[in-house]
Design a protein around this motif. Structure first.
Motif, PDB file in Angstrom:
ATOM      1  N   VAL A  71       0.841  -1.203   0.000  1.00  0.00           N
ATOM      2  CA  VAL A  71       0.000   0.000   0.000  1.00  0.00           C
ATOM      3  C   VAL A  71       0.877   1.254   0.000  1.00  0.00           C
ATOM      4  N   LEU A  72       1.947   1.248   0.793  1.00  0.00           N
ATOM      5  CA  LEU A  72       2.835   2.413   0.866  1.00  0.00           C
ATOM      6  C   LEU A  72       3.570   2.653  -0.456  1.00  0.00           C
ATOM      7  N   VAL A  73       3.881   1.584  -1.171  1.00  0.00           N
ATOM      8  CA  VAL A  73       4.488   1.722  -2.496  1.00  0.00           C
ATOM      9  C   VAL A  73       3.464   2.308  -3.466  1.00  0.00           C
ATOM     10  N   GLU A  74       2.222   1.808  -3.402  1.00  0.00           N
ATOM     11  CA  GLU A  74       1.149   2.293  -4.283  1.00  0.00           C
ATOM     12  C   GLU A  74       0.905   3.790  -4.105  1.00  0.00           C
ATOM     13  N   CYS A  75       1.009   4.277  -2.884  1.00  0.00           N
ATOM     14  CA  CYS A  75       0.730   5.700  -2.649  1.00  0.00           C
ATOM     15  C   CYS A  75       2.001   6.547  -2.635  1.00  0.00           C
ATOM     16  N   ASP A  76       3.104   5.983  -3.137  1.00  0.00           N
ATOM     17  CA  ASP A  76       4.374   6.707  -3.336  1.00  0.00           C
ATOM     18  C   ASP A  76       5.023   7.223  -2.058  1.00  0.00           C
ATOM     19  N   LEU A  77       4.773   6.576  -0.938  1.00  0.00           N
ATOM     20  CA  LEU A  77       5.457   6.956   0.296  1.00  0.00           C
ATOM     21  C   LEU A  77       6.695   6.093   0.538  1.00  0.00           C
ATOM     22  N   VAL A  78       6.776   4.981  -0.192  1.00  0.00           N
ATOM     23  CA  VAL A  78       7.907   4.063  -0.107  1.00  0.00           C
ATOM     24  C   VAL A  78       8.263   3.639  -1.530  1.00  0.00           C
ATOM     25  N   VAL A  79       9.560   3.459  -1.773  1.00  0.00           N
ATOM     26  CA  VAL A  79      10.035   2.980  -3.068  1.00  0.00           C
ATOM     27  C   VAL A  79      10.555   1.562  -2.901  1.00  0.00           C
ATOM     28  N   LYS A  80      10.195   0.714  -3.845  1.00  0.00           N
ATOM     29  CA  LYS A  80      10.663  -0.673  -3.847  1.00  0.00           C
ATOM     30  C   LYS A  80      11.756  -0.804  -4.898  1.00  0.00           C
ATOM     31  N   HIS A  81      12.886  -1.419  -4.494  1.00  0.00           N
ATOM     32  CA  HIS A  81      14.016  -1.639  -5.404  1.00  0.00           C
ATOM     33  C   HIS A  81      14.272  -3.132  -5.539  1.00  0.00           C
ATOM     34  N   GLN A  82      14.693  -3.528  -6.698  1.00  0.00           N
ATOM     35  CA  GLN A  82      15.170  -4.896  -6.915  1.00  0.00           C
ATOM     36  C   GLN A  82      16.622  -4.742  -7.356  1.00  0.00           C
ATOM     37  N   PHE A  83      17.548  -4.856  -6.412  1.00  0.00           N
ATOM     38  CA  PHE A  83      18.947  -4.594  -6.689  1.00  0.00           C
ATOM     39  C   PHE A  83      19.696  -5.840  -7.165  1.00  0.00           C
ATOM     40  N   GLY A  84      19.057  -6.674  -7.953  1.00  0.00           N
ATOM     41  CA  GLY A  84      19.732  -7.832  -8.519  1.00  0.00           C
ATOM     42  C   GLY A  84      19.718  -9.065  -7.643  1.00  0.00           C
ATOM     43  N   ARG A  85      19.228  -8.959  -6.446  1.00  0.00           N
ATOM     44  CA  ARG A  85      19.106 -10.128  -5.582  1.00  0.00           C
ATOM     45  C   ARG A  85      17.646 -10.554  -5.589  1.00  0.00           C
ATOM     46  N   ASN A  86      17.369 -11.688  -5.010  1.00  0.00           N
ATOM     47  CA  ASN A  86      15.992 -12.181  -4.984  1.00  0.00           C
ATOM     48  C   ASN A  86      15.106 -11.388  -4.036  1.00  0.00           C
ATOM     49  N   GLN A  87      15.721 -10.649  -3.128  1.00  0.00           N
ATOM     50  CA  GLN A  87      14.984  -9.959  -2.083  1.00  0.00           C
ATOM     51  C   GLN A  87      14.828  -8.471  -2.399  1.00  0.00           C
ATOM     52  N   ALA A  88      13.592  -8.001  -2.379  1.00  0.00           N
ATOM     53  CA  ALA A  88      13.342  -6.581  -2.632  1.00  0.00           C
ATOM     54  C   ALA A  88      13.838  -5.751  -1.452  1.00  0.00           C
ATOM     55  N   GLN A  89      14.303  -4.549  -1.771  1.00  0.00           N
ATOM     56  CA  GLN A  89      14.718  -3.578  -0.764  1.00  0.00           C
ATOM     57  C   GLN A  89      13.782  -2.379  -0.876  1.00  0.00           C
ATOM     58  N   PHE A  90      13.551  -1.725   0.235  1.00  0.00           N
ATOM     59  CA  PHE A  90      12.644  -0.588   0.283  1.00  0.00           C
ATOM     60  C   PHE A  90      13.340   0.601   0.919  1.00  0.00           C
ATOM     61  N   GLU A  91      12.804   1.795   0.650  1.00  0.00           N
ATOM     62  CA  GLU A  91      13.243   3.003   1.339  1.00  0.00           C
ATOM     63  C   GLU A  91      12.105   4.009   1.310  1.00  0.00           C
ATOM     64  N   LYS A  92      12.090   4.873   2.321  1.00  0.00           N
ATOM     65  CA  LYS A  92      11.076   5.927   2.341  1.00  0.00           C
ATOM     66  C   LYS A  92      11.325   6.865   1.179  1.00  0.00           C
ATOM     67  N   SER A  93      10.268   7.518   0.701  1.00  0.00           N
ATOM     68  CA  SER A  93      10.455   8.371  -0.475  1.00  0.00           C
ATOM     69  C   SER A  93       9.958   9.798  -0.288  1.00  0.00           C
ATOM     70  N   TYR A  94       9.065  10.041   0.644  1.00  0.00           N
ATOM     71  CA  TYR A  94       8.512  11.384   0.800  1.00  0.00           C
ATOM     72  C   TYR A  94       9.586  12.348   1.284  1.00  0.00           C
ATOM     73  N   GLY A  95       9.741  13.459   0.565  1.00  0.00           N
ATOM     74  CA  GLY A  95      10.692  14.481   0.972  1.00  0.00           C
ATOM     75  C   GLY A  95      12.143  14.121   0.735  1.00  0.00           C
ATOM     76  N   ARG A  96      12.389  13.025   0.053  1.00  0.00           N
ATOM     77  CA  ARG A  96      13.766  12.607  -0.236  1.00  0.00           C
ATOM     78  C   ARG A  96      14.206  13.205  -1.558  1.00  0.00           C
ATOM     79  N   ARG A  97      15.447  13.602  -1.634  1.00  0.00           N
ATOM     80  CA  ARG A  97      15.976  14.128  -2.884  1.00  0.00           C
ATOM     81  C   ARG A  97      16.181  12.965  -3.859  1.00  0.00           C
TER      82      ARG A  97
END
Length: 161
Positions: A71-97
């Motif tokens: 839900v947080l990814v859908e509403c653009d408050l969190v970004v989901k990354h797939q950095f080449g491993r099987n496990q997704a990584q996340f980070e907050k996105s609001y107000g981030r450069r």
């Protein structure tokens, strides 16, 4: 510190409005997960977030963490990354450069960097190809060249266990 509180208040309002708009429940667990994410300054995976919540005595299930992250990814408050491993990584996105990433292929450490030339290239490519670029993702993969890389040491120790 007050700007961080103001930022989190804005994030809570956005999340609340999104949940209401989608007809989703506004549970204390969802807001606790949101707060836990916005207290962090790193990339994390679902298991790290779940363990962090459990260590703080929050009563949340893995399913709730997974669903809330979606839900947080859908509403653009969190970004989901797939950095080449099987496990997704996340980070907050609001107000981030805007920033890009370097990934160590030895220890998988994620390093953020910001170079204004990347934004310039994005703008030039958009103009040349008549394309409205809304965002981009740039990831460099390689090995750390530091002789005393603290992350490589911990990676080697983990792999020998």
């Amino acid at each position: 510190m007050s700007t961080e509180i103001e930022k989190f208040d804005s994030v809570k309002k956005i999340f609340t409005a999104y949940l209401e708009n989608k007809g989703l429940r506004k549970t204390p667990e969802r807001f606790a997960i949101l707060e836990e994410i916005y207290l962090r300054d790193d990339h994390f995976d679902v298991e790290e977030l779940y363990i962090s919540m459990k260590n703080k005595k929050y009563q949340v299930s893995r399913a709730t963490v997974y669903n809330t992250l979606d839900v947080l990814v859908e509403c653009d408050l969190v970004v989901k990354h797939q950095f080449g491993r099987n496990q997704a990584q996340f980070e907050k996105s609001y107000g981030r450069r805007q920033h890009d990433h370097l990934i160590c292929t030895d220890c998988h450490k994620v390093t953020e960097f910001c170079d204004p030339r990347v934004q310039t290239i994005q703008s030039l490519v958009g103009e040349m190809l008549h394309f409205n670029v809304m965002h981009h993702s740039l990831i460099f993969y390689g090995s750390c060249t530091k002789k005393n890389c603290e992350h490589r040491v911990s990676f080697q120790a983990r792999s020998q266990e």
